[in-house]
Design an enzyme around this catalytic site. Structure first.
Site, PDB file in Angstrom:
ATOM      1  N   TYR A 154      15.947   7.436  57.750  1.00 58.28           N
ATOM      2  CA  TYR A 154      17.381   7.135  57.889  1.00 58.28           C
ATOM      3  C   TYR A 154      18.205   8.396  57.620  1.00 58.28           C
ATOM      4  CZ  TYR A 154      22.024   5.636  56.427  1.00 58.28           C
ATOM      5  OH  TYR A 154      23.384   5.539  56.272  1.00 58.28           O
TER       6      TYR A 154
ATOM      7  N   PHE B 258      16.401  -2.705  39.052  1.00 61.05           N
ATOM      8  CA  PHE B 258      15.225  -1.913  39.439  1.00 61.05           C
ATOM      9  C   PHE B 258      15.071  -0.678  38.538  1.00 61.05           C
ATOM     10  CE2 PHE B 258      16.280  -3.639  43.864  1.00 61.05           C
ATOM     11  CZ  PHE B 258      15.346  -4.658  43.782  1.00 61.05           C
TER      12      PHE B 258
ATOM     13  N   GLY C 243      11.909   5.164  46.174  1.00 55.41           N
ATOM     14  CA  GLY C 243      12.911   5.946  46.918  1.00 55.41           C
ATOM     15  C   GLY C 243      14.267   6.063  46.245  1.00 55.41           C
TER      16      GLY C 243
HETATM   17  N1  UFG Z   1      19.888  -2.037  42.553  1.00 57.04           N
HETATM   18  C1  UFG Z   1      19.333  -2.912  41.643  1.00 57.04           C
HETATM   19  N2  UFG Z   1      19.112  -4.184  42.060  1.00 57.04           N
HETATM   20  C2  UFG Z   1      19.402  -4.616  43.322  1.00 57.04           C
HETATM   21  C3  UFG Z   1      19.979  -3.687  44.243  1.00 57.04           C
HETATM   22  C4  UFG Z   1      20.201  -2.406  43.818  1.00 57.04           C
HETATM   23  O1  UFG Z   1      19.040  -2.554  40.512  1.00 57.04           O
HETATM   24  O2  UFG Z   1      19.140  -5.778  43.622  1.00 57.04           O
HETATM   25  C5  UFG Z   1      20.148  -0.652  42.118  1.00 57.04           C
HETATM   26  C6  UFG Z   1      19.383   0.357  42.947  1.00 57.04           C
HETATM   27  O3  UFG Z   1      18.110   0.542  42.409  1.00 57.04           O
HETATM   28  C7  UFG Z   1      20.286   1.571  42.833  1.00 57.04           C
HETATM   29  C8  UFG Z   1      21.697   0.990  42.712  1.00 57.04           C
HETATM   30  O4  UFG Z   1      21.510  -0.369  42.331  1.00 57.04           O
HETATM   31  O5  UFG Z   1      20.002   2.260  41.661  1.00 57.04           O
HETATM   32  C9  UFG Z   1      22.469   1.023  44.003  1.00 57.04           C
HETATM   33  O6  UFG Z   1      21.654   0.467  45.027  1.00 57.04           O
HETATM   34  P1  UFG Z   1      22.245   0.087  46.461  1.00 57.04           P
HETATM   35  O7  UFG Z   1      21.115  -0.542  47.227  1.00 57.04           O
HETATM   36  O8  UFG Z   1      23.499  -0.690  46.319  1.00 57.04           O
HETATM   37  O9  UFG Z   1      22.647   1.483  47.101  1.00 57.04           O
HETATM   38  P2  UFG Z   1      21.755   2.796  47.319  1.00 57.04           P
HETATM   39  O10 UFG Z   1      22.277   3.813  46.357  1.00 57.04           O
HETATM   40  O11 UFG Z   1      20.317   2.552  47.314  1.00 57.04           O
HETATM   41  O12 UFG Z   1      22.083   3.098  48.847  1.00 57.04           O
HETATM   42  C10 UFG Z   1      23.223   3.756  49.239  1.00 57.04           C
HETATM   43  C11 UFG Z   1      23.592   3.360  50.658  1.00 57.04           C
HETATM   44  C12 UFG Z   1      22.559   3.829  51.631  1.00 57.04           C
HETATM   45  C13 UFG Z   1      22.319   5.296  51.430  1.00 57.04           C
HETATM   46  C14 UFG Z   1      21.918   5.565  50.002  1.00 57.04           C
HETATM   47  C15 UFG Z   1      21.723   7.026  49.723  1.00 57.04           C
HETATM   48  O13 UFG Z   1      23.738   1.962  50.740  1.00 57.04           O
HETATM   49  O14 UFG Z   1      23.016   3.616  52.952  1.00 57.04           O
HETATM   50  O15 UFG Z   1      22.961   5.110  49.136  1.00 57.04           O
HETATM   51  O16 UFG Z   1      20.925   7.164  48.591  1.00 57.04           O
HETATM   52  F1  UFG Z   1      21.325   5.732  52.235  1.00 57.04           F
END
Ligand code: UFG
Length: 320
Positions: A142, A206, A280
């Site tokens: 991505y 997580f 990741g």
């Molecule tokens: N998290 C939890 N429980 C959940 C969902 C998320 O603990 O059920 C945590 C994740 O581990 C992370 C944080 O919450 O630490 C934020 O997670 P999100 O899934 O909300 O967002 P991300 O940071 O993983 O993803 C965002 C964007 C993506 C982008 C990414 C870049 O949504 O499009 O940042 O790292 F690619």
């Protein structure tokens, strides 16, 4: 520059930007393949064209039907985990689809584009806050696909005079107008927290062993209405500026802090389960946003309380 094609305008950030542009007097046409987008999310008087970026003929017809001064391009697949399992899907839609779009723009002479990029193009940060000069080493297809497009845009500028801005979003969240964050499936923290508060099913946290003060990951949550505003500002600056800009607040919040704020804002308990790390996930991601301040005069208006208040409000007033 008033006639704007918003590709992917029925998606989460896209639809908020469409409402913002309409409120500011722009003439907007939305194109969307409606795989993840919601037709109900855009104003009823905005034309909605059901077009897929992969369909070059349909793109040709779209650009023959309307006259555009600029394109805002949101139309990408954006599930990090899925991109690792199905890279072909991501490179085909995100990269080949964008090439199709740029080709038709080149043929008809549309020279302005604002592109949705992401902090995922940086990969695991070497330092924080992350500025635009930070090395880009994406850790999933991505992020790779978005980085490839940034490079393509730069090459098209040199060769064809394209004017472009790639906006590297940090964590988009919140809601505005009558739209809510509605991904299917939903993987993002704030909507899932709102859902857990509503239905009483615990949310997984997580990982609690990260090298942060409370052991959970830190992210930079930016209100989707601030992002919408930044797209308008980027359009207005295209004549003077081509390049990349971070869009984040510069303030990091941990997962546990988000839960505490959500409980305070809603006055309700959020049930949680502590579980293992999600593959990741970076420990800490937050933006240096000085360049967006300087170039766009963009200053995020809304903080985390407002983001969660709005996410919660629309969770409870959903239209779709
Ligand atoms: N998290 C939890 N429980 C959940 C969902 C998320 O603990 O059920 C945590 C994740 O581990 C992370 C944080 O919450 O630490 C934020 O997670 P999100 O899934 O909300 O967002 P991300 O940071 O993983 O993803 C965002 C964007 C993506 C982008 C990414 C870049 O949504 O499009 O940042 O790292 F690619």
């Amino acid at each position: 520059m008033k006639n704007i094609l918003v590709f992917g305008g029925a998606g989460y950030i896209g639809s908020h930007t469409v409402w913002h542009l309409c409120e500011n007097g722009y003439n907007v046409v939305v194109a969307d393949n409606l795989i993840y987008g919601h037709a109900e999310a855009i104003p009823t008087d905005v034309p909605l064209e059901h077009v897929d970026l992969i369909d070059a003929n349909a793109l040709g017809e779209l650009f023959a039907k309307y006259t555009f001064d600029a394109v805002i391009h949101f139309a990408a697949f954006a599930y990090v985990g899925e991109s690792v399992e199905h890279p072909a899907k991501y490179y085909r839609n995100n990269v080949v689809g964008t090439l199709n779009l740029l080709e038709v723009m080149r043929i008809v002479g549309v020279k302005n584009i604002v592109f949705s990029s992401t902090c995922a193009t940086y990969g695991e940060p070497i330092y924080t806050p992350i500025d635009e000069e930070h090395p880009q080493n994406p850790i999933n297809p991505y992020g790779q696909s978005k980085l490839m497009i940034e490079k393509i845009l730069s090459d098209y500028e040199n060769a064809y005079g394209l004017r472009w801005v790639a906006l590297r979003y940090f964590n988009a969240a919140g809601a505005g107008w009558n739209i809510r964050e509605s991904h299917m499936p939903e993987t993002h923290l704030i909507p899932l927290v709102c859902c857990s508060i509503t239905n009483g099913n615990p949310i997984n946290i997580f990982g609690t062993d990260y090298d942060t003060p409370d052991g959970t990951c830190i992210r930079d949550y930016v209100h989707v209405m601030d992002l919408a505003n930044a797209h308008r500002l980027a359009l207005e600056k295209l004549e003077d500026f081509s390049g990349v800009l971070n869009l984040g607040t510069g303030i990091g919040k941990s997962v546990k802090e988000i839960i505490v704020i959500a409980e305070k804002v809603t006055g309700k308990k959020c049930p949680v389960v502590f579980t293992v790390r999600r593959p990741g996930d970076s420990t800490r991601l937050f933006a240096a946003n000085k360049k967006a301040h300087e170039i766009l005069e963009w200053f995020p208006e809304y903080g985390i309380e407002k983001i969660i208040t709005d996410a919660w409000m629309w969770e409870n007033n959903r239209r779709f």
